[in-house]
Write a protein that holds these residues in place. Structure first.
Motif, PDB file in Angstrom:
ATOM      1  N   GLU A 250       0.588  -1.251   0.011  1.00 11.45           N
ATOM      2  CA  GLU A 250      -0.014  -0.010   0.082  1.00 11.45           C
ATOM      3  C   GLU A 250       0.925   1.279  -0.183  1.00 11.45           C
ATOM      4  O   GLU A 250       0.382   2.435  -0.453  1.00 11.45           O
ATOM      5  N   ARG A 251       2.255   1.011   0.318  1.00  4.48           N
ATOM      6  CA  ARG A 251       2.825   2.415   0.266  1.00  4.48           C
ATOM      7  C   ARG A 251       3.795   2.115  -1.225  1.00  4.48           C
ATOM      8  O   ARG A 251       4.748   3.321  -1.288  1.00  4.48           O
ATOM      9  N   GLY A 252       3.634   1.434  -1.997  1.00  3.66           N
ATOM     10  CA  GLY A 252       4.142   1.521  -3.134  1.00  3.66           C
ATOM     11  C   GLY A 252       5.691   0.903  -3.368  1.00  3.66           C
ATOM     12  O   GLY A 252       6.387   1.380  -4.184  1.00  3.66           O
ATOM     13  N   ASP A 253       6.075   0.248  -2.341  1.00  2.29           N
ATOM     14  CA  ASP A 253       7.246  -0.407  -2.120  1.00  2.29           C
ATOM     15  C   ASP A 253       7.187  -2.055  -2.484  1.00  2.29           C
ATOM     16  O   ASP A 253       6.303  -2.463  -2.313  1.00  2.29           O
ATOM     17  N   GLY A 254       8.319  -2.496  -2.786  1.00  6.29           N
ATOM     18  CA  GLY A 254       8.140  -3.913  -3.168  1.00  6.29           C
ATOM     19  C   GLY A 254       8.865  -4.725  -1.936  1.00  6.29           C
ATOM     20  O   GLY A 254       8.482  -4.177  -0.693  1.00  6.29           O
ATOM     21  N   THR A 255       9.379  -5.858  -2.099  1.00  5.97           N
ATOM     22  CA  THR A 255       9.798  -6.835  -0.865  1.00  5.97           C
ATOM     23  C   THR A 255      11.018  -6.838  -0.782  1.00  5.97           C
ATOM     24  O   THR A 255      11.831  -7.353  -1.826  1.00  5.97           O
ATOM     25  N   ASN A 256      11.815  -6.998   0.394  1.00  3.28           N
ATOM     26  CA  ASN A 256      12.946  -6.979   0.881  1.00  3.28           C
ATOM     27  C   ASN A 256      13.143  -8.344   1.665  1.00  3.28           C
ATOM     28  O   ASN A 256      12.355  -8.677   2.511  1.00  3.28           O
ATOM     29  N   VAL A 257      14.124  -9.376   1.221  1.00  3.02           N
ATOM     30  CA  VAL A 257      14.233 -10.236   2.152  1.00  3.02           C
ATOM     31  C   VAL A 257      15.968 -10.463   2.619  1.00  3.02           C
ATOM     32  O   VAL A 257      16.716 -10.167   1.926  1.00  3.02           O
ATOM     33  N   THR A 258      16.237 -10.445   3.862  1.00  2.37           N
ATOM     34  CA  THR A 258      17.613 -10.658   4.275  1.00  2.37           C
ATOM     35  C   THR A 258      17.903 -11.984   4.321  1.00  2.37           C
ATOM     36  O   THR A 258      17.179 -12.730   4.869  1.00  2.37           O
ATOM     37  N   VAL A 259      18.971 -12.514   3.660  1.00  2.69           N
ATOM     38  CA  VAL A 259      19.372 -14.156   3.573  1.00  2.69           C
ATOM     39  C   VAL A 259      20.705 -14.073   4.173  1.00  2.69           C
ATOM     40  O   VAL A 259      21.664 -13.749   4.015  1.00  2.69           O
ATOM     41  N   CYS A 260      20.590 -15.170   5.362  1.00  2.00           N
ATOM     42  CA  CYS A 260      21.808 -15.714   5.858  1.00  2.00           C
ATOM     43  C   CYS A 260      22.854 -16.397   5.089  1.00  2.00           C
ATOM     44  O   CYS A 260      22.100 -17.334   4.349  1.00  2.00           O
ATOM     45  N   PRO A 261      24.241 -16.211   4.997  1.00  2.00           N
ATOM     46  CA  PRO A 261      24.741 -17.153   4.181  1.00  2.00           C
ATOM     47  C   PRO A 261      24.861 -18.579   4.359  1.00  2.00           C
ATOM     48  O   PRO A 261      25.346 -19.367   3.842  1.00  2.00           O
ATOM     49  N   LEU A 262      24.442 -19.009   5.620  1.00  2.00           N
ATOM     50  CA  LEU A 262      24.354 -20.340   6.165  1.00  2.00           C
ATOM     51  C   LEU A 262      23.041 -21.120   5.531  1.00  2.00           C
ATOM     52  O   LEU A 262      22.965 -22.246   5.809  1.00  2.00           O
ATOM     53  N   ALA A 263      22.093 -20.212   4.907  1.00  2.00           N
ATOM     54  CA  ALA A 263      20.937 -20.955   4.267  1.00  2.00           C
ATOM     55  C   ALA A 263      21.563 -22.036   3.229  1.00  2.00           C
ATOM     56  O   ALA A 263      22.554 -21.840   2.473  1.00  2.00           O
ATOM     57  N   ASP A 264      20.394 -22.687   2.835  1.00  2.00           N
ATOM     58  CA  ASP A 264      20.850 -23.892   1.659  1.00  2.00           C
ATOM     59  C   ASP A 264      21.012 -23.184   0.291  1.00  2.00           C
ATOM     60  O   ASP A 264      20.348 -22.278   0.294  1.00  2.00           O
TER      61      ASP A 264
ATOM     62  N   ALA B 150      10.538  -5.967  -6.891  1.00  2.00           N
ATOM     63  CA  ALA B 150       9.885  -4.885  -7.048  1.00  2.00           C
ATOM     64  C   ALA B 150       8.161  -4.982  -7.125  1.00  2.00           C
ATOM     65  O   ALA B 150       7.698  -6.194  -7.080  1.00  2.00           O
ATOM     66  N   LEU B 151       7.522  -3.943  -6.842  1.00  2.00           N
ATOM     67  CA  LEU B 151       6.159  -4.139  -6.683  1.00  2.00           C
ATOM     68  C   LEU B 151       5.652  -4.593  -7.782  1.00  2.00           C
ATOM     69  O   LEU B 151       4.430  -5.501  -7.583  1.00  2.00           O
ATOM     70  N   SER B 152       6.080  -4.343  -8.972  1.00  2.00           N
ATOM     71  CA  SER B 152       5.257  -5.037 -10.054  1.00  2.00           C
ATOM     72  C   SER B 152       5.373  -6.543 -10.108  1.00  2.00           C
ATOM     73  O   SER B 152       4.577  -7.074 -10.573  1.00  2.00           O
ATOM     74  N   ALA B 153       6.463  -6.918  -9.667  1.00  2.00           N
ATOM     75  CA  ALA B 153       6.746  -8.411  -9.442  1.00  2.00           C
ATOM     76  C   ALA B 153       5.897  -8.828  -8.518  1.00  2.00           C
ATOM     77  O   ALA B 153       5.281 -10.155  -8.624  1.00  2.00           O
ATOM     78  N   ASP B 154       5.552  -8.378  -7.519  1.00  2.00           N
ATOM     79  CA  ASP B 154       4.730  -8.887  -6.483  1.00  2.00           C
ATOM     80  C   ASP B 154       3.323  -8.895  -6.935  1.00  2.00           C
ATOM     81  O   ASP B 154       2.663  -9.732  -6.337  1.00  2.00           O
ATOM     82  N   ARG B 155       2.891  -8.255  -7.895  1.00  2.00           N
ATOM     83  CA  ARG B 155       1.627  -8.244  -8.279  1.00  2.00           C
ATOM     84  C   ARG B 155       1.368  -9.423  -9.551  1.00  2.00           C
ATOM     85  O   ARG B 155       0.285  -9.239  -9.933  1.00  2.00           O
ATOM     86  N   THR B 156       2.374 -10.160  -9.786  1.00  2.00           N
ATOM     87  CA  THR B 156       2.255 -11.203 -10.843  1.00  2.00           C
ATOM     88  C   THR B 156       2.267 -12.297 -10.551  1.00  2.00           C
ATOM     89  O   THR B 156       2.563 -12.541  -9.172  1.00  2.00           O
TER      90      THR B 156
END
Length: 199
Positions: free
Chosen positions: A1-15, A193-199
């Motif tokens: 609703e604020r016009g922003d996309g999605t951020n994910v912080t990834v730990c380097p120990l993740a698979d 990006a927000l456009s990708a969130d909506r697809t």
């Protein structure tokens, strides 16, 4: 609703498959930061290289309630280097300055505001951030003085480890390592990006 996309912080120990999964869903890497740690079991380290010792005119104090806007202004200007901060940078500084769960600190040089820092203590960990110094005061030990005070606060709050972050290979990382921090791991942030969130 604020016009922003999605951020994910990834730990380097993740698979490794996690990166492929995020990529297939439209996420792209946008930031990488080293997470540095310092044990505090023996208290605040006191020995520093001579050239890192703060100048006599550097003083640090906990930010008073009526100084929060000053903290936000100095932080925004410090992070912007020689440029005039954008409104977004001022807004972020103001948001951080009014968080209720952190201790804000201001540094002065000859009585003039020169730098900022903050520390959050929770679960035995002291998280140091908000490190900003105005260009004209860099090299005078402002951040060393701010760091010592934040580490002291962390120790007095019962923390047994301190954490901070920096861009890999940056001057900030080199300075933190000279003060006793060591790299624990490198974290990645990916964005969709927000456009990708909506697809």
């Amino acid at each position: 609703e604020r016009g922003d996309g999605t951020n994910v912080t990834v730990c380097p120990l993740a698979d490794p498959s996690l990166f492929a999964l995020l990529g297939s869903r439209g996420y792209v890497p946008v930031e990488m930061e080293n997470v540095l740690v310092m044990p505090l079991a023996d208290g605040v380290p006191t020995e520093l290289p001579t050239n890192l010792e703060p100048a006599d005119e550097v003083e640090v104090h906990i930010c008073a309630e009526d100084e929060r806007d000053d903290w936000a202004r100095i932080a925004a200007k410090g992070f912007a280097d020689d440029k005039e901060p954008s409104q977004d940078e001022y807004d972020v500084g103001t948001m951080v300055a009014h968080r209720p769960d952190t201790v804000l600190l201001l540094a002065t040089v000859d009585g003039e505001l020169a730098g900022t820092g903050e520390v959050l203590t929770v679960g035995g960990v002291g998280y140091l951030s908000g490190d900003a110094t105005l260009m004209q005061y860099r090299g005078s030990g402002v951040q060393t003085a701010l760091q010592r005070e934040r580490l002291r606060i962390a120790v007095e709050s019962g923390c047994d480890v301190a954490i901070t972050e920096s861009i890999p290979g940056s001057r900030s990382q080199r300075n933190q390592e000279r003060r006793g921090f060591r790299v624990a791991y490198t974290r990645f942030e990916v964005h969709r990006a927000l456009s990708a969130d909506r697809t």
